[in-house]
Design a protein around this motif. Structure first.
Motif: not given
Length: 454
Positions: A274-280
């Motif tokens: 989820a953090f990777l998705l949010y950062h993207r």
């Protein structure tokens, strides 16, 4: 006493009247007055005859009355003013009538031309329709068609002509006059006819027949294009994936702004992707911004000594640590870089008064902003620098926000409100917070930065 001149005697001879003898004037007073009168008349006549005889030859004589009548006829007649004005008016009327007639004739000619064009257009359309019908009903094999013509002969043609007599032309028999069209109407009608014909025309008939011909000869089924279905399916997949990522990014963003930092930490621990998705999603939004506040803060820190220790609260991908030479402590809820320390920003693993600069770049998220600022006050040295950069739409009243921060042991050094997207503030630590933990600071409640669906 009175003597007659010589020309008096010659005058009667010239006229053929004989010689006139002069009689001696009687001396007696009793002579008749009538004789004197006669003599005077005779002399006057003689004078007139002499004057006529001695007239120069170049001048015309007044003897002939016919010549005088001809001269009178040849003389120009004197025209009165009223008659001249009447003649001018008649001439003008004739000119106006001629002009009106010429204009009406020109209009009639134009109308006839437009009508002829309309008739030609209709005739051409009818001829095209007849040709198409003939092509449809014509036999596919020309040899069969010739055989049928030879077998039938002229009798068949006569019988067909007798069965189908020529239809009378409705336009020629119609008593009504043809309706004339203007140029614009005629053009619009031709356009509509073309559109109507193209509407029902089968598209790309030749290409379809050419593509089907080799398959009929070889018997091999037609091969579908590899890009037709696969490309569409791939484009649909990417589009749906982008929509799903956008929806998840909006959901995560709402959770970060509308809940405390501890709940956000638990969310990212349970779902690391989820953090990777949010950062993207955050990086795709940053590309649309005219200015990145991280670069502005890095530029300011480069002008300061490199010995200053920096604490970056909410570092993300450690862009600030990569832009400056100072030692940087990076803190965030999840790790995208080995330099990041995963923790809650309300409780960072640093000693008291161990940092020279504390940075909050778009990281005052959640409902416990006061805990972040108090933690920054704890780790900052006396006189340390606090740098804050936030979205301008989150502030309802900047003065109230600055007043609340000052109660937590800071004073405002500088502020930059010129940018349309972001506000930048610099604070200096003056001491510990001046209010207790139970005191409410309404100025620290910022509006959540939520992204709308597009």
């Amino acid at each position: 006493m009175f003597e007659e001149p010589e020309w008096a005697e010659a005058a009667p001879a010239a006229l053929g009247l004989g010689s006139v003898t002069s009689q001696p004037r009687p001396a007696a007073a009793s002579q008749n007055k009538g004789s004197k009168h006669r003599q005077l008349l005779a002399t006057l006549r003689a004078l007139e005859a002499a004057s006529l005889s001695h007239q120069p030859p170049g001048l015309p004589s007044n003897d002939s009355e016919e010549e005088e009548v001809e001269r009178i006829k040849k003389r120009p007649k004197k025209v009165s003013f009223t008659s001249a004005s009447a003649e001018v008016g008649e001439k003008r009327k004739k000119k106006c009538q001629k002009q009106s007639l010429s204009a009406s004739e020109e209009r009639e000619v134009e109308r006839k031309k437009c009508h002829k064009r309309a008739l030609l257009g209709s005739d051409s359309a009818e001829e095209e329709n007849k040709k198409r019908k003939h092509q449809k009903h014509a036999p596919s094999n020309p040899a069969q068609h010739l055989d049928s013509v030879n077998h039938s002969g002229p009798k068949a043609w006569k019988s067909s002509a007798a069965k189908d007599p020529p239809k009378p032309n409705l336009e020629s028999t119609s008593p009504k006059p043809p309706h004339t069209l203007s140029r614009r109407q005629w053009r619009n009608r031709q356009k509509n006819k073309r559109r109507h014909n193209n509407k029902f025309r089968p598209p790309q008939v030749a290409e379809q027949t050419a593509a089907q011909a080799p398959t009929e000869e070889t018997g091999v089924p037609p091969s579908h294009r590899p890009d037709s279905h696969e490309a569409r399916a791939g484009a649909l997949r990417t589009r749906m994936a982008q929509r799903l990522d956008g929806a998840r990014f909006r959901y995560l963003n709402e959770q970060l702004y509308l809940g405390p930092s501890s709940a956000a930490q638990r969310l990212f621990q349970e779902d690391p992707e989820a953090f990777l998705l949010y950062h993207r999603g955050f990086q795709s939004q940053v590309k649309k911004w005219p200015l990145q506040p991280v670069d502005r803060i890095a530029k300011d820190l480069r002008q300061r000594p490199t010995s200053l220790v920096v604490a970056d609260f909410g570092c993300g991908d450690c862009r600030l640590a990569s832009s400056i030479r100072n030692p940087v402590h990076c803190f965030d809820l999840a790790s995208l870089d080995p330099r990041v320390t995963v923790c809650d920003m309300a409780q960072v693993p640093l000693e008291d008064e161990s940092v020279d600069v504390a940075v909050f770049c778009l990281s005052l998220m959640g409902t416990n902003i006061r805990d972040f600022l108090e933690e920054a006050n704890r780790v900052l040295k006396p006189g340390g620098l606090l740098k804050v950069a936030e979205v301008s739409s989150r502030f309802e009243d900047v003065r109230v926000f600055l007043g609340a921060v000052s109660k937590l042991g800071f004073k405002v050094i500088s502020k930059d409100l010129t940018n349309s997207h972001f506000f930048l503030f610099d604070f200096q630590k003056t001491g510990p917070p001046r209010v207790g933990p139970k005191a409410q600071l309404s100025g620290l409640k910022l509006q959540p930065c939520l992204y709308k669906r597009r």
